[in-house]
Design a protein around this motif. Structure first.
Motif: not given
Length: 396
Positions: A370-376, A381-384
């Motif tokens: 789940e943490e990887r889904v959050i990091a992605r 959100k930051k870059h797009h």
């Protein structure tokens, strides 16, 4: 160099992960603080090294401070520019990760009665992170979002229709886990991704999801995280008449009833001594055996129901702490499911192998992340951009 922090704040723990800021984030460190408010303990995994020590963490904020101190040596040269939070309930509106403005946080607080074990602590984790990293963008990722495209018949209850319009509906949970699992299947097994899959997320919290072509079409959890499978301390499916009886005939106050259903039921209530599957499997007590019997019976029943939702099944996937590690439970759950083409190879099952089936229907063990889904999501959100065209304000 910028980094991403992920936080999964619960009632007595905070799980955290440190990632580099990349389209496919690389996990640098992960860990958790357990036992917040009591005998707290920090576990930290950095490369091959593991640390486990007792700590003082009476509150969520204190636990986050503990986590930050532990992460500090690994953050040299990293600026934390984004923090992603698992938020269990997104209500009717959130179908995508979103920047957590104060307006949105106020709205999410209104959903706390729908997820009292999780939502208040999720939001407390956001408050602690905002104080610790005032310049970082805070992103909320919602467990309910994966299920928002449910067919209407799997989204409603047979109550007066006005209640559905007010938000009394089946939301489903564990969506971040299902998101990750379907992503793995899409990447590694594209033909299977086009088919019908039942994913069993079995842990202290447990649910199953019917997935067709990567989309949720049915879930064992409904309006709250109490529904469906029995869990560590939660009851799972229960006749609403029992709830009415306990209130009207036994005189239970709503708060006491809520505490019992969330904290004193499930495997703990049935066994009388623990909600931990590992302890139940190790016990020779009759009550432990009966708790496991009920757990596997209900899991098997839900697999049958979800196979009907899907009009068949091409794969059964286990994930979560119990699903990934408890071979005896997996073996018992699939007993008698040969009519669905489901069977287990005992040796591969004991090894927690990827493919453990021996029938025409694939049976798999895929560790969730789940943490990887959050990091992605934070990276995207930051870059797009920070605007979500699919996210609507419906709290009014």
């Amino acid at each position: 160099m910028t980094g991403i922090l992920t936080l999964n704040a619960g009632s007595s723990s905070i799980k955290f992960g440190l990632y580099n800021d990349a389209p496919e984030p690389e996990q640098l460190v992960d860990g958790q603080v357990d036992g917040i408010g009591g005998s707290a303990r920090l576990e930290l995994h950095a490369k091959a090294a593991k640390t486990s020590i007792d700590v003082d963490a009476p509150t969520q904020a204190a636990a986050l401070e503990v986590a930050m101190r532990a992460l500090s040596p690994h953050m040299s040269g990293l600026e934390i520019s984004g923090i992603g939070h698992r938020i269990v309930h997104g209500g009717m509106e959130f179908v995508e990760p979103v920047v957590l403005t104060q307006d949105i946080l106020d709205g999410l607080a209104e959903l706390e009665p729908l997820a009292p074990l999780h939502q208040p602590h999720n939001l407390a984790g956001v408050a602690a992170a905002r104080a610790a990293f005032p310049n970082a963008v805070q992103i909320g990722c919602f467990d309910t979002a994966f299920h928002r495209g449910h067919p209407w018949v799997n989204d409603t209850f047979a109550l007066p229709r006005s209640y559905y319009e007010q938000g009394i509906r089946r939301y489903g949970f564990h969506g971040l886990s299902y998101n990750y699992i379907t992503g793995v299947i899409a990447e590694r097994f594209p033909d299977l991704h086009k088919g019908r899959i039942i994913v069993a997320h079995l842990g202290n919290g447990a649910s199953m999801c019917a997935i067709r072509q990567g989309k949720s079409v049915g879930s064992t959890m409904g309006f709250s995280a109490l529904d469906g499978l029995p869990m560590g301390t939660r009851c799972g499916q229960i006749d609403p008449g029992v709830v009415l009886h306990l209130i009207t005939q036994k005189g239970m106050a709503p708060q006491d009833l809520m505490h019992m259903l969330y904290h004193e039921s499930g495997l703990l209530g049935l066994s009388g001594f623990t909600g931990d599957m590992r302890e139940l499997l190790a016990s020779d007590r009759k009550e432990a055996r009966q708790a496991i019997d009920y757990y596997v019976f209900r899991a098997r029943r839900e697999i049958g129901a979800l196979s009907a939702v899907l009009c068949g099944v091409d794969a059964l996937v286990f994930c979560g702490g119990v699903g990934e590690n408890a071979g005896p439970i997996r073996e018992r759950i699939v007993e008698g499911l040969d009519y669905l083409g489901i069977g287990i190879d005992p040796e591969r099952n004991s090894e927690n192998a990827l493919d453990i089936g021996n029938g025409r229907t694939r049976v798999m063990v895929i560790p969730t992340d789940e943490e990887r889904v959050i990091a992605r999501a934070v990276h995207r959100k930051k870059h797009h951009g920070t605007e979500d065209n699919t996210t609507r304000r419906l709290f009014a």
